[in-house]
Scaffold this motif. Structure first.
Motif, PDB file in Angstrom:
ATOM      1  N   SER A  93     -29.279  -3.267  10.840  1.00  0.00           N
ATOM      2  CA  SER A  93     -28.525  -4.501  10.989  1.00  0.00           C
ATOM      3  C   SER A  93     -29.521  -5.645  10.922  1.00  0.00           C
ATOM      4  N   LEU A  94     -29.401  -6.449   9.860  1.00  0.00           N
ATOM      5  CA  LEU A  94     -30.446  -7.432   9.550  1.00  0.00           C
ATOM      6  C   LEU A  94     -29.851  -8.837   9.487  1.00  0.00           C
ATOM      7  N   PRO A  95     -30.225  -9.720  10.419  1.00  0.00           N
ATOM      8  CA  PRO A  95     -29.756 -11.105  10.356  1.00  0.00           C
ATOM      9  C   PRO A  95     -30.216 -11.789   9.073  1.00  0.00           C
ATOM     10  N   LEU A  96     -29.436 -12.760   8.641  1.00  0.00           N
ATOM     11  CA  LEU A  96     -29.710 -13.449   7.386  1.00  0.00           C
ATOM     12  C   LEU A  96     -31.094 -14.082   7.367  1.00  0.00           C
ATOM     13  N   ASP A  97     -31.563 -14.561   8.519  1.00  0.00           N
ATOM     14  CA  ASP A  97     -32.834 -15.277   8.562  1.00  0.00           C
ATOM     15  C   ASP A  97     -33.995 -14.415   9.046  1.00  0.00           C
ATOM     16  N   ALA A  98     -33.830 -13.093   9.040  1.00  0.00           N
ATOM     17  CA  ALA A  98     -34.890 -12.221   9.554  1.00  0.00           C
ATOM     18  C   ALA A  98     -36.062 -12.107   8.593  1.00  0.00           C
TER      19      ALA A  98
END
Length: 330
Positions: free
Chosen positions: A303-308
């Motif tokens: 699960s990867l946030p857009l700003d990671a």
């Protein structure tokens, strides 16, 4: 006698003229100072009128915005929030809203009765201010500097949004109002941790992948499950978690199945030696997508946030390629 008297008269006349001139100079100085003061005051008034203008706010989903509790909260808000001054909202103002600006004209929008964000989960870190619990959410949209603070300790939920500086302490005034008028028994419940609904087989190979991953991924730091409360620890059992303040967590789960959205021939993204499939379906209010590794005996979901940033998938790809068996299809 007449001669001395004449001199005395001339001296008195000269002194009188000097006093008049000094009084005139003092009066002129006073007038000049008063004039400058009036100019400065007038300039400040003009600047204030151009800077402290009402905030324009469009409609958003706020199911409880027109409730009596929100009316009470909006009516009881302080005139200042840190550096921000109450300036009102331009008509037609949506229900349950208030607007503030700082001396530079930066807007602060307050909305009452909104939904709790999808980012509010068992893994969320909240801060206390004014007797209220606050969740900070940073907008992940590229180029955006917006940050929103959500009150999550009472109902209705209040959202405070600005792209300027706002400390937790600045929210104390709002917190006192929301905790006074709100209902803590009906506070929003945190959602499940990301990927918690995915069954994971795990095993030695997956444990090796997790052990190979670093304690930091860019701005994210790895969470020790032993530091979490029992409910949060149970929610992330079988997952590796990294967190960063104001952002959604990075969550990894190994040994999962592929999502229903995956079909043969789907577009994949190659990161070093690992192809990835991105499930673009997002939870409401969330900016995190889920990536699935392909071509290995065990599937890893992230699960990867857009700003990671790309550094996360790069590090995970290296751990996968070093510790998981490649499949024949790869």
């Amino acid at each position: 006698m007449s001669s001395r008297s004449k001199v005395t008269d001339q001296g008195s006349s000269t002194t009188g003229h000097g006093i008049v001139r000094r009084r005139g100079a003092v009066l002129a100085l006073v007038i000049a100072v008063v004039f400058v003061v009036f100019v400065l005051v007038g300039a400040k008034i003009l600047v204030d009128r151009s800077v402290y203008t009402p905030v324009a706010m469009g409609p958003v989903s706020a199911p409880a915005g027109d409730s009596g509790t929100c009316t009470d909260i909006i009516g009881d808000l302080p005139d200042r929030l840190g550096d921000y001054r109450d300036v009102g909202v331009t008509d037609p103002a949506p229900e349950g809203t208030a607007g503030y600006r700082d001396s530079g004209g930066t807007e602060l929008a307050l909305r009452c009765g909104v939904n709790a964000p999808g980012q509010y989960t068992r893994l969320s870190s909240v801060e206390e201010a004014g007797g209220e619990q606050w969740l900070r959410v940073t907008d992940a949209t590229p180029g955006s500097g917006l940050t929103t603070w959500y009150s999550v300790g009472h109902s209705p939920v209040v959202a405070v949004t600005t792209e300027g500086r706002l400390d937790t302490a600045d929210l104390a005034g709002v917190g006192e109002v929301t905790s006074r008028h709100g209902d803590d028994g009906d506070a929003p419940a945190p959602g499940p941790a990301p990927l918690a609904d995915l069954p994971a087989r795990g095993g030695d190979s997956c444990n090796a992948v997790e052990d190979a991953l670093p304690d930091t991924l860019g701005e994210y730091r790895r969470v020790d499950p032993g530091t979490l409360d029992p409910e949060a620890a149970a929610a992330v059992e079988g997952s590796a978690v990294w967190v960063a303040e104001g952002r959604e967590p990075v969550v990894l789960r190994c040994g999962v199945g592929l999502p229903d959205s995956y079909e043969a021939g789907a577009q994949l993204t190659q990161v070093d030696d690992v192809p990835w499939f991105e499930d673009t379906a997002l939870a409401e209010g969330s900016t995190a997508g889920v990536w699935y590794s392909m071509g290995y005996a065990d599937t890893v979901a992230v699960s990867l946030p857009l700003d990671a940033g790309n550094s996360v998938l790069t590090a995970v790809s290296a751990a996968i390629d070093e510790n998981l068996e490649r499949t024949a299809e790869r």
